[in-house]
Design a protein around this motif. Sequence first.
Motif, PDB file in Angstrom:
ATOM      1  N   ILE A  80      -7.527  -0.857  -3.739  1.00  0.00           N
ATOM      2  CA  ILE A  80      -7.790   0.443  -3.123  1.00  0.00           C
ATOM      3  C   ILE A  80      -9.299   0.672  -3.076  1.00  0.00           C
ATOM      4  O   ILE A  80      -9.986   0.556  -4.083  1.00  0.00           O
ATOM      5  N   LEU A  98       0.834  -1.202   0.000  1.00  0.00           N
ATOM      6  CA  LEU A  98       0.000   0.000   0.000  1.00  0.00           C
ATOM      7  C   LEU A  98       0.873   1.258   0.000  1.00  0.00           C
ATOM      8  O   LEU A  98       0.596   2.216  -0.730  1.00  0.00           O
ATOM      9  N   ALA A 124      -7.886   0.037   1.961  1.00  0.00           N
ATOM     10  CA  ALA A 124      -7.799  -1.014   0.945  1.00  0.00           C
ATOM     11  C   ALA A 124      -8.121  -2.366   1.561  1.00  0.00           C
ATOM     12  O   ALA A 124      -8.133  -2.529   2.778  1.00  0.00           O
TER      13      ALA A 124
END
Length: 109
Positions: free
Chosen positions: A55, A9, A69
């Motif tokens: 996401i 991420l 996410a």
Amino acid sequence: GIEAMHQTLELFCVHTGLGAGIANATFTHDLGKTTWKYRGQLTPKANRGDVEVHIKTVEKADGAVTVTADGYLYVDSLRVYHATGLRIRIAPAAAHLLTAPAPAPALPR
């Protein structure tokens, strides 16, 4: 598994420039509910490990960015982790973290 998803991420955030315009941007784990299920682990015997994040939201407010996410960890093509509600925040680093610490006082002889 979960840490690998957070690192993926972070990589997404860097490559998409989400922290652009935030002075001394730093990543933190944001508050919220994260849940996960797992049915295995990534061990040295595995041939391959893959991480996938989907996401869900990108919110910009108060000079920071929060990204949520869902994520997956695959080991040799078998999904072993599924996490929902991963949250990461990009915000300016706290001023006290950016300054060098004061030198330690000398010890008396």
